[in-house]
Write a protein that holds these residues in place. Structure first.
Motif, PDB file in Angstrom:
ATOM      1  N   ASP A  25       0.826  -1.207   0.000  1.00 32.60           N
ATOM      2  CA  ASP A  25       0.000   0.000   0.000  1.00 32.60           C
ATOM      3  C   ASP A  25       0.859   1.256   0.000  1.00 32.60           C
ATOM      4  O   ASP A  25       0.476   2.281  -0.573  1.00 32.60           O
ATOM      5  N   GLY A  26       2.027   1.207   0.644  1.00 28.13           N
ATOM      6  CA  GLY A  26       2.942   2.341   0.588  1.00 28.13           C
ATOM      7  C   GLY A  26       3.449   2.578  -0.825  1.00 28.13           C
ATOM      8  O   GLY A  26       3.599   3.737  -1.258  1.00 28.13           O
ATOM      9  N   MET A  27       3.713   1.505  -1.560  1.00 32.97           N
ATOM     10  CA  MET A  27       4.069   1.642  -2.970  1.00 32.97           C
ATOM     11  C   MET A  27       2.957   2.344  -3.732  1.00 32.97           C
ATOM     12  O   MET A  27       3.205   3.242  -4.543  1.00 32.97           O
ATOM     13  N   LEU A  28       1.718   1.917  -3.468  1.00 32.37           N
ATOM     14  CA  LEU A  28       0.579   2.526  -4.156  1.00 32.37           C
ATOM     15  C   LEU A  28       0.424   3.989  -3.789  1.00 32.37           C
ATOM     16  O   LEU A  28       0.139   4.824  -4.652  1.00 32.37           O
ATOM     17  N   ASP A  29       0.599   4.314  -2.524  1.00 31.34           N
ATOM     18  CA  ASP A  29       0.491   5.708  -2.110  1.00 31.34           C
ATOM     19  C   ASP A  29       1.466   6.578  -2.903  1.00 31.34           C
ATOM     20  O   ASP A  29       1.096   7.650  -3.412  1.00 31.34           O
ATOM     21  N   ALA A  30       2.713   6.128  -3.008  1.00 31.43           N
ATOM     22  CA  ALA A  30       3.725   6.886  -3.732  1.00 31.43           C
ATOM     23  C   ALA A  30       3.408   6.959  -5.221  1.00 31.43           C
ATOM     24  O   ALA A  30       3.510   8.025  -5.853  1.00 31.43           O
TER      25      ALA A  30
ATOM     26  N   LYS B 258      10.746   5.640  -3.536  1.00 31.32           N
ATOM     27  CA  LYS B 258      10.091   4.771  -2.550  1.00 31.32           C
ATOM     28  C   LYS B 258       9.633   3.474  -3.211  1.00 31.32           C
ATOM     29  O   LYS B 258       9.775   2.390  -2.640  1.00 31.32           O
ATOM     30  N   VAL B 259       9.078   3.598  -4.408  1.00 27.99           N
ATOM     31  CA  VAL B 259       8.617   2.411  -5.138  1.00 27.99           C
ATOM     32  C   VAL B 259       9.798   1.504  -5.459  1.00 27.99           C
ATOM     33  O   VAL B 259       9.733   0.280  -5.282  1.00 27.99           O
ATOM     34  N   GLU B 260      10.884   2.095  -5.925  1.00 28.91           N
ATOM     35  CA  GLU B 260      12.060   1.295  -6.266  1.00 28.91           C
ATOM     36  C   GLU B 260      12.599   0.557  -5.047  1.00 28.91           C
ATOM     37  O   GLU B 260      12.957  -0.635  -5.139  1.00 28.91           O
ATOM     38  N   ARG B 261      12.678   1.245  -3.918  1.00 23.32           N
ATOM     39  CA  ARG B 261      13.187   0.589  -2.710  1.00 23.32           C
ATOM     40  C   ARG B 261      12.267  -0.530  -2.262  1.00 23.32           C
ATOM     41  O   ARG B 261      12.720  -1.580  -1.792  1.00 23.32           O
ATOM     42  N   ALA B 262      10.971  -0.325  -2.416  1.00 24.08           N
ATOM     43  CA  ALA B 262      10.014  -1.371  -2.052  1.00 24.08           C
ATOM     44  C   ALA B 262      10.173  -2.586  -2.962  1.00 24.08           C
ATOM     45  O   ALA B 262      10.163  -3.737  -2.489  1.00 24.08           O
TER      46      ALA B 262
ATOM     47  N   ASN C 298      12.031  -8.139  -3.841  1.00 23.78           N
ATOM     48  CA  ASN C 298      12.848  -9.047  -4.644  1.00 23.78           C
ATOM     49  C   ASN C 298      13.918  -9.743  -3.798  1.00 23.78           C
ATOM     50  O   ASN C 298      14.243 -10.916  -4.017  1.00 23.78           O
ATOM     51  N   GLN C 299      14.450  -9.041  -2.797  1.00 23.15           N
ATOM     52  CA  GLN C 299      15.558  -9.583  -2.012  1.00 23.15           C
ATOM     53  C   GLN C 299      15.116 -10.349  -0.768  1.00 23.15           C
ATOM     54  O   GLN C 299      15.823 -11.263  -0.329  1.00 23.15           O
ATOM     55  N   HIS C 300      13.988  -9.958  -0.178  1.00 24.40           N
ATOM     56  CA  HIS C 300      13.655 -10.484   1.145  1.00 24.40           C
ATOM     57  C   HIS C 300      12.303 -11.190   1.254  1.00 24.40           C
ATOM     58  O   HIS C 300      12.063 -11.857   2.270  1.00 24.40           O
TER      59      HIS C 300
ATOM     60  N   ASP D 238       4.489   2.308 -16.402  1.00 25.22           N
ATOM     61  CA  ASP D 238       5.247   1.235 -17.047  1.00 25.22           C
ATOM     62  C   ASP D 238       6.598   1.723 -17.562  1.00 25.22           C
ATOM     63  O   ASP D 238       7.589   0.983 -17.538  1.00 25.22           O
ATOM     64  N   ALA D 239       6.664   2.978 -18.006  1.00 24.39           N
ATOM     65  CA  ALA D 239       7.903   3.507 -18.572  1.00 24.39           C
ATOM     66  C   ALA D 239       9.023   3.589 -17.541  1.00 24.39           C
ATOM     67  O   ALA D 239      10.207   3.631 -17.903  1.00 24.39           O
ATOM     68  N   ARG D 240       8.684   3.592 -16.263  1.00 22.56           N
ATOM     69  CA  ARG D 240       9.708   3.670 -15.221  1.00 22.56           C
ATOM     70  C   ARG D 240      10.345   2.303 -14.937  1.00 22.56           C
ATOM     71  O   ARG D 240      11.311   2.224 -14.181  1.00 22.56           O
ATOM     72  N   ALA D 241       9.809   1.250 -15.512  1.00 20.16           N
ATOM     73  CA  ALA D 241      10.476  -0.067 -15.560  1.00 20.16           C
ATOM     74  C   ALA D 241      10.812  -0.627 -14.175  1.00 20.16           C
ATOM     75  O   ALA D 241      11.977  -0.854 -13.845  1.00 20.16           O
ATOM     76  N   TRP D 242       9.769  -0.922 -13.390  1.00 19.71           N
ATOM     77  CA  TRP D 242      10.012  -1.480 -12.051  1.00 19.71           C
ATOM     78  C   TRP D 242      10.680  -2.850 -12.095  1.00 19.71           C
ATOM     79  O   TRP D 242      11.307  -3.277 -11.112  1.00 19.71           O
ATOM     80  N   ARG D 243      10.575  -3.566 -13.220  1.00 17.62           N
ATOM     81  CA  ARG D 243      11.143  -4.917 -13.311  1.00 17.62           C
ATOM     82  C   ARG D 243      12.674  -4.915 -13.373  1.00 17.62           C
ATOM     83  O   ARG D 243      13.297  -5.937 -13.079  1.00 17.62           O
TER      84      ARG D 243
END
Length: 202
Positions: free
Chosen positions: A100-105, A132-136, A141-143, A171-176
């Protein structure tokens, strides 16, 4: 029950996925409303004072609002166990809060780009929200991959809906990028019937 609903809201999507997964669709009437931070929806006045969706109107109590409250309520109604118990309960709630924090950002970026006049938009602020989204995503992915691979729970639903919203609006920000395990998980999770049925219009 009546669910105040928007087909593009990722928070509404969480609720809709829970309704599908717990076989409660027939118990809820959808009432579509259009609401934004600068143009709140009249039908929500007197029911949900924050004028946000989702809001769930019940025949036997006050209207519930905030997707986490509604999802927990629906899980309780169905005794579906999406929040589990014991120590796992806190993992699920933490994972849901992270999603939800990802969504808020991500939503703040959307509002900045779509609702604020172009001459007043602050790109550095939007980029900070994306940080914030990237860190989430990195943390997931790591934990969190072991948890995401376990039987269905509310944390997984929340993460799936959050990633779906990133695809829809950013999508252009490429979270993958750099998150291969998370991307592979979402490719499979996104094909669950409940996720397919609730995909927002592009």
């Amino acid at each position: 029950m009546q669910l105040y609903h928007s087909s593009t809201s990722p928070y509404v999507r969480k609720v809709m996925v829970v309704l599908h997964e717990t076989n409660q669709l027939a118990d809820v009437e959808l009432k579509t409303v259009a609401t934004t931070p600068v143009s709140p929806a009249d039908p929500l006045f007197g029911k949900a004072p924050l004028t946000k969706v989702p809001a769930l109107e019940r025949p036997d109590g006050p209207t519930l609002f905030d997707s986490r409250v509604i999802c927990s309520y629906l899980d309780s109604c169905a005794q579906a166990g999406l929040y589990s118990d014991g120590s796992r309960y806190w993992d699920i709630r933490t994972l849901e809060a992270l999603a939800d924090g990802m969504l808020d950002a991500a939503l703040l970026i959307t509002y900045e780009e779509r609702l604020r006049p172009e001459e007043k938009q602050w790109n550095e602020w939007a980029d900070a929200q994306w940080g914030k989204v990237e860190r989430a995503c990195t943390a997931l992915n790591q934990h969190w991959m072991a948890h995401l691979s376990e039987p269905l729970d509310m944390g997984q639903i929340a993460v799936g809906c959050a990633l779906g919203y990133l695809d829809l609006r950013h999508d252009a920000r490429a979270w993958r990028r750099g998150n291969d395990a998370l991307a592979n998980w979402f490719a499979e999770f996104g094909e669950r019937p409940s996720m397919v049925a609730t995909r927002p219009p592009s």
